[in-house]
Design a protein around this motif. Structure first.
Motif, PDB file in Angstrom:
ATOM      1  N   ALA A  25       0.813  -1.223   0.000  1.00 50.59           N
ATOM      2  CA  ALA A  25       0.000   0.000   0.000  1.00 50.59           C
ATOM      3  C   ALA A  25       0.847   1.275   0.000  1.00 50.59           C
ATOM      4  N   GLN A  26       2.157   1.152  -0.142  1.00 47.81           N
ATOM      5  CA  GLN A  26       3.033   2.324  -0.057  1.00 47.81           C
ATOM      6  C   GLN A  26       2.748   3.288  -1.206  1.00 47.81           C
ATOM      7  N   PRO A  27       2.571   4.588  -0.927  1.00 49.09           N
ATOM      8  CA  PRO A  27       2.287   5.555  -1.995  1.00 49.09           C
ATOM      9  C   PRO A  27       3.429   5.713  -2.991  1.00 49.09           C
ATOM     10  N   GLU A  28       4.653   5.370  -2.587  1.00 52.24           N
ATOM     11  CA  GLU A  28       5.793   5.490  -3.518  1.00 52.24           C
ATOM     12  C   GLU A  28       5.606   4.617  -4.757  1.00 52.24           C
ATOM     13  N   ILE A  29       4.862   3.537  -4.617  1.00 55.75           N
ATOM     14  CA  ILE A  29       4.682   2.649  -5.773  1.00 55.75           C
ATOM     15  C   ILE A  29       3.963   3.391  -6.901  1.00 55.75           C
ATOM     16  N   LEU A  30       2.902   4.092  -6.566  1.00 57.79           N
ATOM     17  CA  LEU A  30       2.164   4.817  -7.609  1.00 57.79           C
ATOM     18  C   LEU A  30       2.971   5.986  -8.167  1.00 57.79           C
ATOM     19  N   ALA A  31       3.816   6.599  -7.328  1.00 55.09           N
ATOM     20  CA  ALA A  31       4.688   7.660  -7.844  1.00 55.09           C
ATOM     21  C   ALA A  31       5.641   7.100  -8.896  1.00 55.09           C
ATOM     22  N   GLU A  32       6.129   5.889  -8.659  1.00 56.42           N
ATOM     23  CA  GLU A  32       7.005   5.246  -9.652  1.00 56.42           C
ATOM     24  C   GLU A  32       6.233   4.933 -10.933  1.00 56.42           C
ATOM     25  N   HIS A 164     -12.158 -14.010  -5.587  1.00 59.00           N
ATOM     26  CA  HIS A 164     -11.507 -13.386  -4.435  1.00 59.00           C
ATOM     27  C   HIS A 164     -11.485 -11.878  -4.628  1.00 59.00           C
ATOM     28  N   GLY A 165     -11.982 -11.127  -3.659  1.00 55.31           N
ATOM     29  CA  GLY A 165     -11.913  -9.679  -3.736  1.00 55.31           C
ATOM     30  C   GLY A 165     -10.481  -9.200  -3.534  1.00 55.31           C
ATOM     31  N   LEU A 166     -10.046  -8.255  -4.375  1.00 49.66           N
ATOM     32  CA  LEU A 166      -8.713  -7.657  -4.240  1.00 49.66           C
ATOM     33  C   LEU A 166      -8.859  -6.162  -4.007  1.00 49.66           C
ATOM     34  N   ALA A 167      -8.207  -5.656  -2.977  1.00 52.12           N
ATOM     35  CA  ALA A 167      -8.273  -4.238  -2.630  1.00 52.12           C
ATOM     36  C   ALA A 167      -6.890  -3.598  -2.783  1.00 52.12           C
ATOM     37  N   HIS A 168      -6.869  -2.294  -2.655  1.00 53.87           N
ATOM     38  CA  HIS A 168      -5.628  -1.514  -2.760  1.00 53.87           C
ATOM     39  C   HIS A 168      -4.552  -2.070  -1.818  1.00 53.87           C
ATOM     40  N   GLY A 169      -3.422  -2.425  -2.383  1.00 53.21           N
ATOM     41  CA  GLY A 169      -2.314  -2.929  -1.589  1.00 53.21           C
ATOM     42  C   GLY A 169      -2.232  -4.436  -1.476  1.00 53.21           C
ATOM     43  N   ASP A 170      -3.239  -5.139  -1.972  1.00 52.81           N
ATOM     44  CA  ASP A 170      -3.190  -6.607  -1.906  1.00 52.81           C
ATOM     45  C   ASP A 170      -2.203  -7.146  -2.939  1.00 52.81           C
ATOM     46  N   VAL A 171      -1.532  -8.217  -2.576  1.00 54.95           N
ATOM     47  CA  VAL A 171      -0.564  -8.860  -3.468  1.00 54.95           C
ATOM     48  C   VAL A 171      -0.917 -10.331  -3.594  1.00 54.95           C
ATOM     49  N   VAL A 172      -1.084 -10.801  -4.818  1.00 53.14           N
ATOM     50  CA  VAL A 172      -1.309 -12.224  -5.062  1.00 53.14           C
ATOM     51  C   VAL A 172      -0.003 -12.825  -5.577  1.00 53.14           C
ATOM     52  N   VAL A 173       0.373 -13.959  -4.986  1.00 57.75           N
ATOM     53  CA  VAL A 173       1.585 -14.672  -5.408  1.00 57.75           C
ATOM     54  C   VAL A 173       1.185 -16.098  -5.750  1.00 57.75           C
ATOM     55  N   TRP A 174       1.595 -16.571  -6.941  1.00 55.29           N
ATOM     56  CA  TRP A 174       1.378 -17.989  -7.234  1.00 55.29           C
ATOM     57  C   TRP A 174       2.565 -18.539  -8.008  1.00 55.29           C
ATOM     58  N   GLY A 175       2.878 -19.800  -7.713  1.00 56.95           N
ATOM     59  CA  GLY A 175       4.021 -20.461  -8.336  1.00 56.95           C
ATOM     60  C   GLY A 175       4.006 -21.933  -7.974  1.00 56.95           C
TER      61      GLY A 175
END
Length: 209
Positions: A25-32, A164-175
């Motif tokens: 959820a860090q705002p720096e991500i959207l700045a990038e 599955h509901g996904l909201a701001h800052g959620d991260v899905v990982v699959w492998g």
DNA sequence: GAGTGTCC
DNA sequence: GTGC
């Protein structure tokens, strides 16, 4: 209730697949993302059959996913600018690596980050991520802005899918055993989010080669 | 080659 | 929701 094996903010989707709630959820991500899109703008791509893809896409990192009449592929140059994609920010590499490690995939070093922009009415149909040379590496998918419903199925097209509901800052990982599972995003509902306005931004980190 | 879309 |  799910047993609390991984923490109160993690959901298990399948063996090898989980959601890390609020991990990014860090705002720096959207700045990038804004800086990246100033160099390699969001654009609509086309399927190999010539149909438009609904989401707007750009990339950062050594390789970017592209689709056009010539097919699906990863390439080092942005076809719009003729120049390399913007470099992957160090914070992106660290975030994706930390999310993967938390989900049980230590040592993940993404070389591609596809950035998808959804507006209300846009969806992404069920598909597999199988254009990557290294299927041993997981997929790390970061959701920002408007919420969405993620569909996650199994390795066969006919396998049942769960929502599955996904909201701001959620991260899905699959492998691992879930690396080739089918997945998609249902049509985005209208709305506004303080961080993105009327849009959802998705970052998909992959090891493409 | 293609289905991240569209039709039935 | 399904198969293509």
């Amino acid at each position: 209730m799910q047993p609390d094996l991984f923490g109160p903010r993690d959901d298990i989707l399948a063996p090898g697949a989980m959601i890390l709630r609020g991990f990014a959820a860090q705002p720096e991500i959207l700045a990038e993302v804004t800086r990246i899109a100033a160099v390699s703008p969001f654009r609509h791509m086309q399927t190999p059959g010539g149909r438009p893809i609904g989401v707007e896409m750009t990339n950062c990192g050594a390789l970017g996913w592209v689709s056009d009449r010539g097919g699906y592929r990863y390439q080092a140059q942005d076809p719009l600018t003729g120049r390399p994609w913007p470099p992957m920010p160090a914070g992106f590499v660290a975030l994706a690596g930390a999310a993967a490690a938390r989900a049980g995939f230590p040592g993940f070093r993404p070389d591609a980050c596809l950035i998808n922009r959804y507006v209300p009415g846009v969806k992404m149909g069920l598909h597999q991520d199988r254009d990557e040379a290294d299927l041993g590496a997981p997929i790390v998918s970061v959701s920002l802005g408007l919420p969405a419903t993620f569909q996650f199925g199994g390795p066969e097209r006919r396998d049942p899918v769960a929502k599955h509901g996904l909201a701001h800052g959620d991260v899905v990982v699959w492998g691992g055993p879930a690396r080739l599972n089918w997945h998609g995003i249902l049509t985005l509902k209208p709305g506004e989010h303080p961080a993105t306005g009327a849009a959802r931004i998705n970052l998909t980190f992959r090891r493409a080669r």
